[in-house]
Design a protein around this motif. Structure first.
Motif, PDB file in Angstrom:
ATOM      1  N   PRO A  98       0.825  -1.208   0.000  1.00 54.89           N
ATOM      2  CA  PRO A  98       0.000   0.000   0.000  1.00 54.89           C
ATOM      3  C   PRO A  98       0.862   1.263   0.000  1.00 54.89           C
ATOM      4  CG  PRO A  98       0.096  -0.950   2.199  1.00 54.89           C
ATOM      5  CD  PRO A  98       0.763  -1.935   1.277  1.00 54.89           C
ATOM      6  N   LEU A  99       0.320   2.314  -0.556  1.00 51.51           N
ATOM      7  CA  LEU A  99       1.050   3.578  -0.595  1.00 51.51           C
ATOM      8  C   LEU A  99       1.107   4.209   0.790  1.00 51.51           C
ATOM      9  CD1 LEU A  99      -0.389   5.231  -3.837  1.00 51.51           C
ATOM     10  CD2 LEU A  99       1.683   3.839  -3.598  1.00 51.51           C
ATOM     11  N   THR A 100       2.287   4.675   1.171  1.00 51.62           N
ATOM     12  CA  THR A 100       2.451   5.456   2.398  1.00 51.62           C
ATOM     13  C   THR A 100       3.352   6.641   2.084  1.00 51.62           C
ATOM     14  OG1 THR A 100       4.443   4.296   3.179  1.00 51.62           O
ATOM     15  CG2 THR A 100       2.293   3.361   3.808  1.00 51.62           C
ATOM     16  N   GLU A 101       3.233   7.685   2.874  1.00 49.63           N
ATOM     17  CA  GLU A 101       4.085   8.858   2.662  1.00 49.63           C
ATOM     18  C   GLU A 101       5.550   8.486   2.781  1.00 49.63           C
ATOM     19  OE1 GLU A 101       2.927  12.043   5.212  1.00 49.63           O
ATOM     20  OE2 GLU A 101       0.914  12.218   4.364  1.00 49.63           O
ATOM     21  N   GLU A 102       5.847   7.653   3.762  1.00 56.50           N
ATOM     22  CA  GLU A 102       7.236   7.269   3.989  1.00 56.50           C
ATOM     23  C   GLU A 102       7.760   6.365   2.876  1.00 56.50           C
ATOM     24  OE1 GLU A 102       5.295   8.456   7.716  1.00 56.50           O
ATOM     25  OE2 GLU A 102       4.771   7.045   6.130  1.00 56.50           O
ATOM     26  N   GLY A 103       6.912   5.439   2.402  1.00 56.57           N
ATOM     27  CA  GLY A 103       7.327   4.545   1.326  1.00 56.57           C
ATOM     28  C   GLY A 103       7.571   5.297   0.036  1.00 56.57           C
ATOM     29  N   ILE A 104       6.701   6.256  -0.298  1.00 61.06           N
ATOM     30  CA  ILE A 104       6.856   7.056  -1.510  1.00 61.06           C
ATOM     31  C   ILE A 104       8.127   7.895  -1.434  1.00 61.06           C
ATOM     32  CG2 ILE A 104       5.861   8.944  -2.854  1.00 61.06           C
ATOM     33  CD1 ILE A 104       3.082   7.840  -1.928  1.00 61.06           C
ATOM     34  N   ALA A 105       8.362   8.536  -0.288  1.00 60.91           N
ATOM     35  CA  ALA A 105       9.565   9.362  -0.122  1.00 60.91           C
ATOM     36  C   ALA A 105      10.832   8.519  -0.249  1.00 60.91           C
ATOM     37  CB  ALA A 105       9.518  10.064   1.233  1.00 60.91           C
ATOM     38  N   LEU A 106      10.811   7.341   0.337  1.00 56.29           N
ATOM     39  CA  LEU A 106      11.953   6.439   0.233  1.00 56.29           C
ATOM     40  C   LEU A 106      12.150   5.986  -1.209  1.00 56.29           C
ATOM     41  CD1 LEU A 106      14.175   4.628   1.370  1.00 56.29           C
ATOM     42  CD2 LEU A 106      12.402   2.961   2.006  1.00 56.29           C
ATOM     43  N   GLY A 107      11.067   5.635  -1.882  1.00 59.55           N
ATOM     44  CA  GLY A 107      11.167   5.213  -3.272  1.00 59.55           C
ATOM     45  C   GLY A 107      11.688   6.308  -4.173  1.00 59.55           C
ATOM     46  N   ARG A 108      11.258   7.522  -3.926  1.00 62.01           N
ATOM     47  CA  ARG A 108      11.746   8.669  -4.702  1.00 62.01           C
ATOM     48  C   ARG A 108      13.256   8.839  -4.513  1.00 62.01           C
ATOM     49  NH1 ARG A 108      10.219  14.745  -2.784  1.00 62.01           N
ATOM     50  NH2 ARG A 108      11.523  15.933  -4.234  1.00 62.01           N
TER      51      ARG A 108
ATOM     52  N   ALA B 250       7.419  -8.551 -17.295  1.00 60.89           N
ATOM     53  CA  ALA B 250       7.205  -8.314 -15.860  1.00 60.89           C
ATOM     54  C   ALA B 250       5.712  -8.206 -15.606  1.00 60.89           C
ATOM     55  CB  ALA B 250       7.923  -7.055 -15.396  1.00 60.89           C
ATOM     56  N   GLN B 251       5.255  -8.809 -14.522  1.00 60.33           N
ATOM     57  CA  GLN B 251       3.824  -8.795 -14.193  1.00 60.33           C
ATOM     58  C   GLN B 251       3.464  -7.721 -13.168  1.00 60.33           C
ATOM     59  OE1 GLN B 251       5.361 -12.132 -14.854  1.00 60.33           O
ATOM     60  NE2 GLN B 251       4.557 -11.298 -16.757  1.00 60.33           N
ATOM     61  N   THR B 252       4.452  -7.129 -12.552  1.00 59.32           N
ATOM     62  CA  THR B 252       4.224  -6.035 -11.600  1.00 59.32           C
ATOM     63  C   THR B 252       5.334  -5.009 -11.777  1.00 59.32           C
ATOM     64  OG1 THR B 252       5.563  -7.000  -9.818  1.00 59.32           O
ATOM     65  CG2 THR B 252       3.224  -7.629  -9.904  1.00 59.32           C
ATOM     66  N   ILE B 253       5.087  -3.806 -11.269  1.00 57.81           N
ATOM     67  CA  ILE B 253       6.145  -2.797 -11.283  1.00 57.81           C
ATOM     68  C   ILE B 253       7.301  -3.259 -10.409  1.00 57.81           C
ATOM     69  CG2 ILE B 253       6.717  -0.399 -10.742  1.00 57.81           C
ATOM     70  CD1 ILE B 253       3.836   0.333 -11.282  1.00 57.81           C
ATOM     71  N   GLU B 254       6.975  -3.872  -9.280  1.00 56.02           N
ATOM     72  CA  GLU B 254       8.019  -4.376  -8.389  1.00 56.02           C
ATOM     73  C   GLU B 254       8.928  -5.360  -9.119  1.00 56.02           C
ATOM     74  OE1 GLU B 254       4.670  -3.067  -5.718  1.00 56.02           O
ATOM     75  OE2 GLU B 254       4.869  -4.055  -7.651  1.00 56.02           O
TER      76      GLU B 254
ATOM     77  N   VAL C  74      13.278  -2.728  -1.284  1.00 58.40           N
ATOM     78  CA  VAL C  74      13.782  -1.695  -2.191  1.00 58.40           C
ATOM     79  C   VAL C  74      12.842  -1.549  -3.380  1.00 58.40           C
ATOM     80  CG1 VAL C  74      15.659  -1.030  -3.742  1.00 58.40           C
ATOM     81  CG2 VAL C  74      16.191  -2.009  -1.494  1.00 58.40           C
ATOM     82  N   THR C  75      12.464  -2.676  -3.992  1.00 59.88           N
ATOM     83  CA  THR C  75      11.587  -2.606  -5.156  1.00 59.88           C
ATOM     84  C   THR C  75      10.190  -2.116  -4.768  1.00 59.88           C
ATOM     85  OG1 THR C  75      10.960  -4.946  -4.966  1.00 59.88           O
ATOM     86  CG2 THR C  75      12.840  -4.413  -6.363  1.00 59.88           C
ATOM     87  N   LYS C  76       9.737  -2.486  -3.583  1.00 59.60           N
ATOM     88  CA  LYS C  76       8.425  -1.995  -3.140  1.00 59.60           C
ATOM     89  C   LYS C  76       8.430  -0.479  -2.995  1.00 59.60           C
ATOM     90  CE  LYS C  76       6.225  -5.918  -0.823  1.00 59.60           C
ATOM     91  NZ  LYS C  76       5.594  -6.400   0.423  1.00 59.60           N
ATOM     92  N   ALA C  77       9.489   0.061  -2.418  1.00 59.65           N
ATOM     93  CA  ALA C  77       9.553   1.513  -2.224  1.00 59.65           C
ATOM     94  C   ALA C  77       9.589   2.235  -3.572  1.00 59.65           C
ATOM     95  CB  ALA C  77      10.779   1.868  -1.387  1.00 59.65           C
ATOM     96  N   ILE C  78      10.446   1.781  -4.487  1.00 53.63           N
ATOM     97  CA  ILE C  78      10.532   2.433  -5.796  1.00 53.63           C
ATOM     98  C   ILE C  78       9.205   2.315  -6.536  1.00 53.63           C
ATOM     99  CG2 ILE C  78      11.700   2.434  -8.025  1.00 53.63           C
ATOM    100  CD1 ILE C  78      14.209   1.416  -6.603  1.00 53.63           C
ATOM    101  N   ALA C  79       8.553   1.160  -6.431  1.00 55.84           N
ATOM    102  CA  ALA C  79       7.256   0.971  -7.091  1.00 55.84           C
ATOM    103  C   ALA C  79       6.211   1.934  -6.523  1.00 55.84           C
ATOM    104  CB  ALA C  79       6.791  -0.469  -6.929  1.00 55.84           C
ATOM    105  N   GLN C  80       6.247   2.174  -5.224  1.00 60.17           N
ATOM    106  CA  GLN C  80       5.308   3.137  -4.646  1.00 60.17           C
ATOM    107  C   GLN C  80       5.490   4.508  -5.285  1.00 60.17           C
ATOM    108  OE1 GLN C  80       4.498   3.421  -0.431  1.00 60.17           O
ATOM    109  NE2 GLN C  80       5.276   1.350  -0.062  1.00 60.17           N
ATOM    110  N   PHE C  81       6.745   4.935  -5.413  1.00 58.89           N
ATOM    111  CA  PHE C  81       6.999   6.241  -6.040  1.00 58.89           C
ATOM    112  C   PHE C  81       6.519   6.255  -7.482  1.00 58.89           C
ATOM    113  CE2 PHE C  81      10.054   8.705  -8.693  1.00 58.89           C
ATOM    114  CZ  PHE C  81       9.583   9.972  -8.364  1.00 58.89           C
TER     115      PHE C  81
END
Length: 357
Positions: free
Chosen positions: A55-65, A130-134, A182-189
């Motif tokens: 799921p998207l979170t502010e912290e996950g998006i910032a880390l992915g960015r 690839a079947q997902t962004i991750e 790592v891939t989850k964070a980048i995918a969130q961004f």
């Protein structure tokens, strides 16, 4: 007395369990976040596809960015994801083939990374491999002609960085960094990268008026006897401007790159590639999976008089026997003007999509 002792023990046990739970969560609960969805998307498209396990979170998006712009993901610390997916170039790359850390070129043009949260086909890359962004993110890091790294080395590099350790804890409630996180964070961004403010979008919102040439270009685009473009690339009712499906669009008689068929092994899918979105064509040249066309005029000329037959040609290429749809010069100029109206000038300058300071 025995009752009081029993109650006291239960209280201590409860407190102990609560403390253990808090420790497991790292004492920090990520803040839920959502995509800034354009009004037109809300009206015409289903909700964006967000995995239950990411799921998207502010912290996950910032880390992915931060990770997206960090050259530490490459073996020699010189190339980031943004090196081949630049915000100023529609999150693509204006070279025919992106160049990796060894100086080698890839074999396909860099795909734009916009509006991927609405790719409900769950097939990514030009060949659907690839079947997902991750899952898609895993490949470039280890590809020898891209970042040429190992995930073990990436994890080791990030794990000794105290800032990253804290940021992973805040985003995922753990200090143990893994390639999956790592891939989850980048995918969130990446899922937050949205392009929906082109002139045509503003036209749909009654905030802008198409020029007569642009309006005629839309008519050409939708006319089965002229452009006949909408089958693969949508219409005003599909603001993604792609069907996210795979087609053989008459580029070659024989194939050196098998596309979807290379991934599936099905000869009926040789030479099929994903339909690219028509958004941001002003910034994403060169075009096609192999970047063979340097200009939009060349793309239009291909569909007008450059189609060639092959065994897997898409049935939608109805005019292949005539070499194309045979547009007049006036129709070509109008179609080009319309296609350029789908470019979003604010994408490159959106502060949410820039590298962190």
């Amino acid at each position: 007395m025995k009752l009081n002792i029993l109650l006291g023990c239960l209280i201590l046990l409860f407190a102990s369990c609560k403390d253990d739970t808090d420790d497991n969560q790292g004492g920090y609960i990520p803040v839920p976040a959502s995509i800034d969805i354009p009004v037109i998307f809300n009206t015409l498209l289903p909700a964006p596809s967000i995995p239950v396990d990411n799921p998207l979170t502010e912290e996950g998006i910032a880390l992915g960015r931060k990770l997206f712009f960090d050259t530490a993901l490459s073996a020699d610390n010189t190339l980031s994801c943004a090196g081949c997916h630049r915000p100023t170039q529609g999150f693509s790359d204006q070279q025919q083939f992106s160049i990796g850390i060894t100086g080698e070129q890839g074999v396909r043009n860099s795909m734009p990374l916009v509006n991927l949260a609405w790719n409900t086909t769950n097939s990514f890359n030009w060949d659907g491999s690839a079947q997902t962004i991750e899952q898609q993110i895993l490949g470039p890091v280890t590809n020898p002609v891209e970042m040429n790294n190992t995930w073990e080395n990436v994890v080791a590099t990030l794990s000794v960085d105290a800032d990253y350790t804290l940021e992973f804890e805040q985003a995922f409630s753990t200090t143990l960094i893994t390639k999956e996180l790592v891939t989850k964070a980048i995918a969130q961004f990446i899922r937050t990268i949205v392009s929906g403010d082109s002139k045509f979008d503003r036209h749909l919102r009654n905030e802008a008026t198409l020029s007569p040439l642009e309006a005629e270009g839309l008519a050409v685009f939708l006319d089965e006897d002229r452009g006949d473009c909408f089958h693969c690339h949508g219409s005003p009712s599909n603001p993604l401007w792609t069907d996210n499906d795979f087609h053989n669009n008459g580029l070659d008689e024989t194939f050196t790159d098998l596309g979807l068929g290379q991934f599936t092994g099905d000869p009926n899918q040789f030479g099929l590639f994903k339909s690219g979105s028509l958004r941001n064509l002003a910034y994403t040249a060169p075009y096609m999976h192999d970047g063979r066309f340097e200009t939009l005029d060349e793309v239009i000329n291909h569909y007008s008089e450059g189609l060639v037959f092959s065994e897997t040609i898409d049935p939608l290429m109805k005019s292949v026997a005539q070499g194309g749809v045979q547009l007049s010069s006036e129709d070509k100029a109008a179609l080009k003007a319309f296609l350029l109206s789908l470019s979003d000038p604010n994408l490159a300058n959106n502060p949410a999509y820039q590298g962190p300071n």
